[in-house]
Write an enzyme that holds these catalytic residues in place. Structure first.
Site, short mmCIF file in Angstrom:
data_model
loop_
_atom_site.label_atom_id
_atom_site.label_comp_id
_atom_site.label_asym_id
_atom_site.label_seq_id
_atom_site.Cartn_x
_atom_site.Cartn_y
_atom_site.Cartn_z
N CYS A 13 0.85 -1.19 0.00
CA CYS A 13 0.00 0.00 0.00
C CYS A 13 0.88 1.24 0.00
O CYS A 13 2.10 1.15 0.12
CB CYS A 13 -0.94 0.00 1.20
SG CYS A 13 -0.09 0.16 2.79
N CYS A 16 3.31 1.74 2.69
CA CYS A 16 4.60 1.05 2.53
C CYS A 16 5.60 1.93 1.78
O CYS A 16 6.72 2.17 2.24
CB CYS A 16 4.41 -0.26 1.77
SG CYS A 16 3.32 -1.46 2.55
N ASP A 439 3.86 25.88 -33.33
CA ASP A 439 4.83 26.25 -34.35
C ASP A 439 4.20 25.86 -35.68
O ASP A 439 3.39 24.93 -35.75
CB ASP A 439 6.14 25.51 -34.13
CG ASP A 439 7.14 25.76 -35.23
OD1 ASP A 439 7.30 26.92 -35.62
OD2 ASP A 439 7.73 24.78 -35.72
N ASP A 633 8.85 21.44 -32.52
CA ASP A 633 9.94 20.45 -32.46
C ASP A 633 11.26 20.98 -33.02
O ASP A 633 12.18 20.21 -33.24
CB ASP A 633 9.55 19.17 -33.20
CG ASP A 633 9.21 19.43 -34.66
OD1 ASP A 633 9.26 20.60 -35.08
OD2 ASP A 633 8.91 18.46 -35.38
N ASP A 637 12.32 26.34 -30.91
CA ASP A 637 11.16 26.22 -30.02
C ASP A 637 11.54 25.81 -28.60
O ASP A 637 10.66 25.74 -27.73
CB ASP A 637 10.17 25.19 -30.58
CG ASP A 637 9.66 25.57 -31.96
OD1 ASP A 637 9.42 26.77 -32.18
OD2 ASP A 637 9.51 24.68 -32.81
#
Length: 743
Positions: A13, A16, A439, A633, A637
């Site tokens: 859990c 833990c 872009d 990309d 940028d």
């Protein structure tokens, strides 16, 4: 500071994982500790001059968990003896008593104990000899209960270790409650057989039912957690162990893929995975790149085409030349990307961790207070049952599973579409995006340009201009460079051999040819009046110039054209329907940027934008209260991508690890942006649902277990409490699974 990644087995859990984090961070020598409950991966930063990895492992083992080295770490950093110690008992234990066997044994013995203890209360004369004798009956219940406790011994090992180390977990609650029930039952047996005190209060059936339900719940959780890790498993399955190398004498031999070197020639057999990135040099055939792009149709590859590690050869044999090693391949980069996202935490999960840190100690305190009060005002036995019920019904597991289960499934769905997240928290941000800045070139338009014409403005011929430009742009990955190099190749024009390359970020590139400096760039780089271009505003254009001191002699101009992606026409209306404002932020000229914006129905755009302009544009949008996503990309940028709240990039597979963006998409379908926006909303909604039910469960059930409604005849006994606790965790898991239906 040193970094390390390793697995931690035995966590059940969030108490833990957060407990281990707190214990590690108590050490001054450990500056960062991130532990993912689902993937079981721990990422830490530590000062190796003050603490060793062995000492860190020893600390984790004291808490009751088993650390083992991550596959990507160098095993030489940890003595093999340590690895054997951490794996030997666990491996033997799993072989002798795998989870299903433990559950089966527990279920059979629990039914047996219920038959001995509960059925005689409802049906007389149901017990067969010799179990109708009290002594044999009770000792049989005791033996069966001890065996069931042994099947769940990990609860006691980790539970009490956590208690003694001041990091109690759900296991602590189970360990305390069932141990108390056993001790009280043994005391009752002593009183019944030795002291002659009549009693009917034995809790063997409660012990067995509690442990059986918890084991059942954990089995379901474990399966769901494994399914949530399917993205990593699917990628690891594509990681070939051996490769067929062809040497200079054309001989073939099989070697481990980690021995592959750059420029090695590798034969790829039909229906086998490509082990490293490379270039196809002989043969041709279809390659399944679905693990990159999400597209199921094979891509036809011919000589000089790039191929990527993890792709599947779907047809005939071909030979590739390696361009990377296995450790630096696309597949390794993607796996690292997924693991990075998996190990990161959202703001919501940090909230759950903080709650879990105080939850278990609070529950123990509430159970003690409620038990004592009822013991005083009613009787000890009733108070004792209240104490056990409160401990058993409290469920930090549901809180701990709420966020990571949904995040893991969300990541898996995104990965199947060729979308990879660098951090999980980005899902919380993207669901609130109000503005998306695009872009233009290569993002809204197709990822390629075509030279429309070349115009000489001097006595230099058009072919010479193209040859010079190709030489200057040699090696560049920019779209304009690719168009120039492609045109030169198609026209059979050899690029000039240039030297001393210098990037003029946002403007162009400079190089030396025959001792003179030449520049290829945009008009902003030049101060001359370029009236010749007045009639060509609709086209992209760059200039070729010879540098003379601080001045330039314009030699010619190259006109290029681009076209809008089909997916852009469908994306923009979707964004507007969701009240997201699209912008175009382009370095292209005003006329061409306006043409693209008008065609797509984008009212707000900015042309002639340099890197600093893009950066400030994003900052201005954010200052007005917008949650901004930047989509781009190019090198230009990078500043804008970093300045935005969320950043997205469309990537070629070879540069995945170099991307600045938070989200990387391995195909150029713009509709993937709409997909990730909708997915982020679905994931966060699912997390909130899980947390709501987890909190509500505990808020309602803990008072019920305390006897708040006892006056109305409503009381949860320990067995019902155990069932309810297991059901709460399972309900969270099942609710998270609904994300699989997301389309």
């Amino acid at each position: 500071m040193a970094k390390a990644k390793f697995f931690i087995e035995g966590m059940t859990c969030s108490a833990c994982s957060s407990g281990i984090e707190r214990s590690l961070l108590r050490k001054d020598s450990i500056t960062e500790a991130k532990i993912n409950l689902i993937s079981k991966v721990a990422s830490i930063k530590y000062d190796k001059t003050k603490i060793s990895l062995n000492e860190i492992f020893a600390l984790i083992k004291k808490l009751g968990y088993t650390p083992t080295l991550h596959e990507n770490d160098d095993v030489r950093n940890t003595p093999i003896a340590t690895l054997l110690k951490t794996r030997q008992f666990g491996a033997l234990d799993k072989r002798l008593f795998p989870p299903k066997i433990r559950l089966s044994i527990s279920l059979i013995l629990t039914c047996f104990v219920l038959y001995l203890s509960m059925l005689p209360m409802m049906f007389s004369q149901i017990l067969i000899a010799p179990f109708d004798m009290p002594s044999i009956n009770l000792f049989s219940q005791l033996c069966a209960s001890l065996i069931v406790m042994h099947m769940g011994r990990n609860f006691y090992i980790k539970g009490f270790k956590g208690l003694f180390s001041k990091t109690p977990t759900m296991d602590t609650l189970i360990a305390i409650s069932t141990s108390a029930a056993l001790i009280y039952s043994l005391y009752s047996m002593w009183g019944y057989f030795i002291a002659g005190i009549p009693t009917h209060h034995f809790y063997f059936e409660s012990i067995c039912v509690i442990l059986c339900f918890v084991l059942l719940g954990k089995t379901i959780e474990h399966k769901a957690k494994n399914n949530a890790n399917e993205a990593i498993k699917a990628l690891l399955a594509r990681n070939e162990k051996q490769a067929l190398i062809i040497d200079s004498d054309n001989n073939q031999k099989s070697i481990p893929i980690d021995q592959i070197q750059v420029d090695d020639c590798i034969k790829i057999l039909p229906h086998s995975y490509i082990p490293v990135d490379g270039v196809l040099i002989s043969g041709e055939g279809g390659v399944d790149e679905s693990m990159l792009s999400g597209e199921v149709l094979p891509v036809f590859k011919k000589p000089n085409d790039k191929v990527f590690a993890g792709s599947l050869n779907t047809s005939q044999s071909f030979i590739i030349k390696a361009t990377t090693t296995s450790a630096h391949s696309t597949l390794s980069a993607i796996i690292a990307l997924i693991q990075e996202a998996t190990n990161s935490k959202t703001q919501i999960s940090r909230l759950a961790d903080r709650v879990s840190a105080i939850f278990v100690p609070s529950v123990i305190g509430i159970a003690l207070i409620a038990g004592i009060i009822w013991g005083i005002f009613k009787d000890f036995t009733f108070g004792f049952e209240i104490f056990i019920s409160v401990l058993v019904i409290s469920c930090p597991c549901a809180l701990g599973l709420a966020t990571p289960m949904a995040i893991m499934l969300g990541n898996t769905l995104a990965n199947k579409q060729g979308i990879f997240l660098k951090k999980s928290s980005i899902l919380e941000i993207t669901r609130n995006v109000t503005s998306i800045v695009f872009d233009k070139t290569g993002t809204l338009t197709k990822a390629e340009l075509h030279i429309q014409k070349i115009q000489s403005l001097s006595n230099v011929s058009e072919n010479e201009i193209l040859s010079l430009c190709a030489g200057i742009e040699q090696g560049s990955e920019h779209l304009i460079a690719k168009a120039i190099l492609k045109q030169a190749k198609d026209s059979h024009i050899e690029p000039k051999v240039c030297q001393n390359f210098k990037s003029l970020v946002g403007y162009g590139i400079q190089a030396t040819y025959n001792g003179e400096d030449y520049v290829v760039g945009s008009k902003e780089l030049f101060s001359q009046n370029l009236e010749v271009l007045q009639n060509n505003q609709a086209l992209l254009h760059i200039y070729v110039a010879k540098k003379r001191g601080d001045l330039y002699e314009i030699l010619g101009v190259i006109f290029l054209e681009d076209s809008i992606k089909d997916s852009a026409f469908s994306l923009i209306p979707k964004l507007k329907n969701n009240l997201i404002t699209p912008y175009i932020l382009s370095g292209d000229n005003q006329f061409n940027t306006a043409r693209i914006a008008q065609a797509l129905g984008i009212e707000q755009f900015r042309a002639n934008a340099k890197p600093k302009d893009k950066f400030h544009f994003i900052q201005d949008l954010k200052a007005k209260g917008n949650v901004v996503m930047m989509v781009g990309d190019g090198i230009n940028d990078v500043g804008a991508l970093e300045a935005s709240d969320a950043s997205l990039s469309f990537s070629n597979a070879s540069d995945v690890s170099e991307k600045t963006a938070d989200i990387v998409i391995f195909n150029h379908d713009l509709n993937r942006i709409d997909y990730i926006l909708r997915l982020s909303k679905a994931v966060v909604k699912n997390i909130k649902e899980n947390l709501f039910w987890a909190f509500c469960y505990n808020i309602i059930c803990i008072p019920l277990a305390c006897g708040a409604l006892y006056g109305f005849g409503i009381l949860l006994n320990p067995m019902v409490a155990a069932f309810a606790m297991s059901l709460s965790s399972v309900s969270v898991v099942l609710n998270a699974q609904r994300l699989r239906k997301f389309r």
